[in-house]
Write a protein that holds these residues in place. Structure first.
Motif, PDB file in Angstrom:
ATOM      1  N   TYR A  27       0.805  -1.214   0.000  1.00 54.62           N
ATOM      2  CA  TYR A  27       0.000   0.000   0.000  1.00 54.62           C
ATOM      3  C   TYR A  27       0.842   1.269   0.000  1.00 54.62           C
ATOM      4  N   HIS A  28       1.957   1.262   0.724  1.00 51.65           N
ATOM      5  CA  HIS A  28       2.761   2.476   0.869  1.00 51.65           C
ATOM      6  C   HIS A  28       3.749   2.685  -0.268  1.00 51.65           C
ATOM      7  N   MET A  29       3.814   1.770  -1.231  1.00 54.25           N
ATOM      8  CA  MET A  29       4.740   1.911  -2.359  1.00 54.25           C
ATOM      9  C   MET A  29       4.012   2.464  -3.576  1.00 54.25           C
ATOM     10  N   THR A  30       4.766   3.142  -4.417  1.00 50.34           N
ATOM     11  CA  THR A  30       4.206   3.520  -5.709  1.00 50.34           C
ATOM     12  C   THR A  30       4.271   2.296  -6.625  1.00 50.34           C
ATOM     13  N   TYR A  31       3.547   2.356  -7.699  1.00 52.46           N
ATOM     14  CA  TYR A  31       3.550   1.235  -8.633  1.00 52.46           C
ATOM     15  C   TYR A  31       4.953   1.015  -9.211  1.00 52.46           C
ATOM     16  N   ALA A  32       5.671   2.098  -9.497  1.00 55.22           N
ATOM     17  CA  ALA A  32       7.019   1.991 -10.055  1.00 55.22           C
ATOM     18  C   ALA A  32       7.954   1.294  -9.066  1.00 55.22           C
ATOM     19  N   GLU A  33       7.838   1.646  -7.776  1.00 55.37           N
ATOM     20  CA  GLU A  33       8.682   0.999  -6.770  1.00 55.37           C
ATOM     21  C   GLU A  33       8.357  -0.484  -6.673  1.00 55.37           C
ATOM     22  N   ALA A  34       7.083  -0.815  -6.749  1.00 57.37           N
ATOM     23  CA  ALA A  34       6.679  -2.219  -6.679  1.00 57.37           C
ATOM     24  C   ALA A  34       7.204  -2.993  -7.887  1.00 57.37           C
ATOM     25  N   GLU A  35       7.158  -2.390  -9.065  1.00 54.86           N
ATOM     26  CA  GLU A  35       7.689  -3.036 -10.269  1.00 54.86           C
ATOM     27  C   GLU A  35       9.195  -3.266 -10.146  1.00 54.86           C
ATOM     28  N   GLU A  36       9.892  -2.281  -9.595  1.00 53.10           N
ATOM     29  CA  GLU A  36      11.343  -2.408  -9.414  1.00 53.10           C
ATOM     30  C   GLU A  36      11.661  -3.556  -8.460  1.00 53.10           C
ATOM     31  N   ARG A  37      10.911  -3.638  -7.386  1.00 54.15           N
ATOM     32  CA  ARG A  37      11.115  -4.704  -6.399  1.00 54.15           C
ATOM     33  C   ARG A  37      10.813  -6.072  -7.015  1.00 54.15           C
ATOM     34  N   LYS A  38       9.764  -6.131  -7.826  1.00 52.80           N
ATOM     35  CA  LYS A  38       9.388  -7.374  -8.492  1.00 52.80           C
ATOM     36  C   LYS A  38      10.500  -7.829  -9.452  1.00 52.80           C
ATOM     37  N   ALA A  39      11.071  -6.891 -10.187  1.00 57.03           N
ATOM     38  CA  ALA A  39      12.151  -7.212 -11.123  1.00 57.03           C
ATOM     39  C   ALA A  39      13.387  -7.717 -10.375  1.00 57.03           C
TER      40      ALA A  39
END
Length: 50
Positions: A27-39
């Protein structure tokens, strides 16, 4: 199976689904941060194997 236990099962499945979604996109992450973490996780998990 009674109606009551069936409804509890569906509620639990919903809770599990929401938790899995929160792991992917907290919830506290932006979508871009979540994508980076996923990668990053994909790279780490693909290091082993053949």
């Amino acid at each position: 199976m009674s109606k009551r236990s069936k409804s509890k099962r569906f509620i639990q499945q919903s809770v599990d689904t929401v938790e899995k979604h929160d792991e992917r996109i907290p919830y506290h992450m932006t979508y871009a941060e979540a994508e980076e973490r996923k990668a990053k996780q994909a790279v780490e998990s693909s290091l082993g194997g053949a």
